[in-house]
Write an enzyme that holds these catalytic residues in place. Structure first.
Site, PDB file in Angstrom:
ATOM      1  N   MET A 198       0.713  29.251 -15.450  1.00 50.13           N
ATOM      2  CA  MET A 198       1.214  30.659 -14.937  1.00 50.13           C
ATOM      3  C   MET A 198       2.175  30.445 -13.822  1.00 50.13           C
ATOM      4  SD  MET A 198      -0.969  33.474 -16.658  1.00 50.13           S
ATOM      5  CE  MET A 198      -2.419  32.657 -15.231  1.00 50.13           C
TER       6      MET A 198
ATOM      7  N   HIS B 199      -2.266  21.332 -11.474  1.00 51.32           N
ATOM      8  CA  HIS B 199      -0.720  21.389 -12.811  1.00 51.32           C
ATOM      9  C   HIS B 199      -0.438  20.079 -13.090  1.00 51.32           C
ATOM     10  CE1 HIS B 199      -1.450  25.601 -11.644  1.00 51.32           C
ATOM     11  NE2 HIS B 199      -1.669  25.990 -12.623  1.00 51.32           N
TER      12      HIS B 199
ATOM     13  N   SER C 150      -3.962  28.734  -8.361  1.00 52.08           N
ATOM     14  CA  SER C 150      -3.189  29.289  -8.134  1.00 52.08           C
ATOM     15  C   SER C 150      -4.047  30.201  -6.909  1.00 52.08           C
ATOM     16  CB  SER C 150      -2.731  30.242  -9.211  1.00 52.08           C
ATOM     17  OG  SER C 150      -2.156  28.591  -9.699  1.00 52.08           O
TER      18      SER C 150
HETATM   19  P1  AMP Z   1      -3.190  28.578 -15.081  1.00 46.44           P
HETATM   20  O1  AMP Z   1      -1.391  28.745 -14.316  1.00 46.44           O
HETATM   21  O2  AMP Z   1      -4.241  29.505 -14.272  1.00 46.44           O
HETATM   22  O3  AMP Z   1      -2.644  29.185 -16.334  1.00 46.44           O
HETATM   23  O4  AMP Z   1      -3.474  27.293 -15.551  1.00 46.44           O
HETATM   24  C1  AMP Z   1      -2.584  26.127 -16.345  1.00 46.44           C
HETATM   25  C2  AMP Z   1      -2.867  25.405 -16.420  1.00 46.44           C
HETATM   26  O5  AMP Z   1      -3.480  24.219 -15.837  1.00 46.44           O
HETATM   27  C3  AMP Z   1      -4.528  25.719 -17.489  1.00 46.44           C
HETATM   28  O6  AMP Z   1      -4.608  24.346 -18.750  1.00 46.44           O
HETATM   29  C4  AMP Z   1      -5.336  25.652 -16.069  1.00 46.44           C
HETATM   30  O7  AMP Z   1      -6.336  24.801 -16.956  1.00 46.44           O
HETATM   31  C5  AMP Z   1      -4.564  23.697 -15.852  1.00 46.44           C
HETATM   32  N1  AMP Z   1      -5.421  23.589 -14.123  1.00 46.44           N
HETATM   33  C6  AMP Z   1      -5.946  25.115 -13.672  1.00 46.44           C
HETATM   34  N2  AMP Z   1      -6.928  24.918 -12.383  1.00 46.44           N
HETATM   35  C7  AMP Z   1      -6.577  22.903 -12.945  1.00 46.44           C
HETATM   36  C8  AMP Z   1      -7.310  22.114 -11.582  1.00 46.44           C
HETATM   37  N3  AMP Z   1      -7.776  22.442 -11.312  1.00 46.44           N
HETATM   38  N4  AMP Z   1      -7.765  20.694 -12.342  1.00 46.44           N
HETATM   39  C9  AMP Z   1      -6.754  20.419 -13.867  1.00 46.44           C
HETATM   40  N5  AMP Z   1      -6.843  21.815 -14.354  1.00 46.44           N
HETATM   41  C10 AMP Z   1      -6.047  22.580 -14.085  1.00 46.44           C
END
Ligand code: AMP
Length: 282
Positions: free
Chosen positions: A30, A37, A188
Site C-alpha cells: 500500500m 517492503h 508505514s
Molecule cells: P503494507 O504496505 O503495509 O500493506 O505491506 C505490504 C507488505 O509488506 C505486506 O506483505 C506486509 O506484511 C509487508 N511488510 C510490512 N511491514 C514489514 C516489515 N517491517 N518487515 C517485513 N515485511 C513487512
C-alpha cells in the site's frame, strides 16, 4: 523500472516476459515504502523472478474511514526507492482499474475461524477487503511467487487460504519482519507517530521479547497479564495480547512446553494502531 497504470498493458507485458521464460514474482503493497517492503523486493529479485511491486491503498480493507484518510502516501519517494532497488515493474492502478464495477457487492470469502479472531475480530470486514484486493491483483499478475511479510502474520495465513480458495498454484513466501535498530517493526503507520510516541512504540517489541524470555510450561494467564500491563503503563490501549498456536492461530492458555507458539499484539498509541508478533517457540 517500467510503471504501469493500466491492467491490460501490464498483462500484455507479463505475458511476453512469461513467453520468454521469466518467472513472475509479486510484492503487493500500500506504499509509503520502508526497508520492510524493500526486503521483500530484494528476496523476489534474488530468487530470479521478474519483480513486480504494486502500490494500491485498498479502500475495502479499512474498517475505520479515518485510518484510510490518514494512510500515508509518498509516491515519489516510493518510485525512487523501488528504482534504486532494481525493481522491474511498478503497478500503480487507480481504484477504477482494480474495481471496475465499484466496491459494492464484491465477493465474500469463506475464511472460517481465521476471520473470527485477533485482527478479524477487532477489524470487522478487514480480511474480506484484503481478499477482495488480493483476488483482483493475483488474477491480473498471476505470479509464480508471492512475497509477503510475517509482520502481518494472520494476513499471511488469510492469503494462503485465498490462494487455495481461488485455486492458484502461486508459491507463497512469508518473509521475516524488518525492524528499526531499537526493535520496532517497520510500518508505514510509524510515520504518524510523534517523537514521544515513537519512543514509546518500542514497548510492543519489548513486550514480545518479555513473553519469549519468560514463557514456561503451564498456565499462561499471569504472563499475559504482565505483558498487557507493560503496554498499559506506556499509554497503550490494548486490543489484544495473545499467545496462539503458530500453525492454526488457536489461542493457547495452557502451554505444554512443546507446541509451536506465536505471540501477537495489537494496540493503539493514541490515534495510531500498531501490530507485531514474535515466534516464542521454537
Ligand atoms: P503494507 O504496505 O503495509 O500493506 O505491506 C505490504 C507488505 O509488506 C505486506 O506483505 C506486509 O506484511 C509487508 N511488510 C510490512 N511491514 C514489514 C516489515 N517491517 N518487515 C517485513 N515485511 C513487512
Amino acid at each position: 523500472m517500467i510503471l504501469f497504470k493500466h491492467v491490460h498493458e501490464l498483462k500484455n507485458y507479463i505475458a511476453s516476459e512469461r513467453l520468454a521464460g521469466r518467472k513472475i514474482g509479486f510484492v503487493p503493497t500500500m506504499g509509503a515504502l520502508h526497508q520492510g517492503h524493500l526486503a521483500l523486493i530484494e528476496t523476489c529479485r534474488e530468487n530470479g523472478n521478474l519483480s513486480i511491486c504494486s502500490i494500491f491503498v485498498n479502500p475495502t480493507q479499512f474498517n475505520d474511514p479515518k485510518d484510510f484518510q490518514k494512510y500515508p502516501v509518498t509516491i515519489e519517494k516510493d518510485i525512487y526507492l523501488l528504482e534504486k532497488k532494481g525493481t522491474d515493474i511498478l503497478f500503480l492502478p487507480s481504484k477504477e482499474e482494480i474495481y471496475p464495477g465499484g466496491t459494492t457487492g464484491l465477493r465474500h470469502y469463506e475464511l472460517g475461524f481465521l476471520e473470527t479472531i485477533l485482527e478479524g475480530k477487532f477489524r470487522p470486514g478487514h480480511f474480506q477487503g484484503v481478499c477482495q484486493v488480493m483476488d483482483q491483483l493475483l488474477r491480473i499478475v498471476e505470479p509464480d511467487h508471492l512475497y509477503m511479510g510475517q509482520k502481518d502474520y494472520q494476513q499471511c495465513m488469510v492469503v494462503k487460504k485465498l490462494l487455495q480458495i481461488i485455486g492458484l498454484k502461486t508459491v507463497f513466501h512469508a518473509c521475516p519482519t524488518v525492524r528499526e535498530s531499537d526493535g520496532l517493526a517497520m510500518s508505514s503507520r510509524n510515520t504518524r507517530l510523534n517523537e514521544s510516541e515513537r519512543i514509546n512504540a518500542v514497548t510492543i517489541f519489548k513486550t514480545l521479547s518479555y513473553l519469549k524470555k519468560n514463557i514456561r510450561q503451564g498456565d499462561l494467564s499471569g504472563l499475559l497479564n504482565n505483558a498487557k500491563n507493560l503496554l498499559i503503563e506506556k499509554d497503550f490501549k490494548v486490543d489484544y495480547v495473545e499467545i496462539a498456536d503458530a500453525e492454526t492461530l488457536e489461542t493457547v492458555n495452557e502451554w505444554n512446553g512443546k507446541q509451536n507458539v506465536v505471540a501477537l499484539i495489537a494496540a493503539f498509541l493514541h490515534e495510531v494502531r500498531l501490530i507485531d508478533n514474535m515466534l516464542l517457540h521454537p
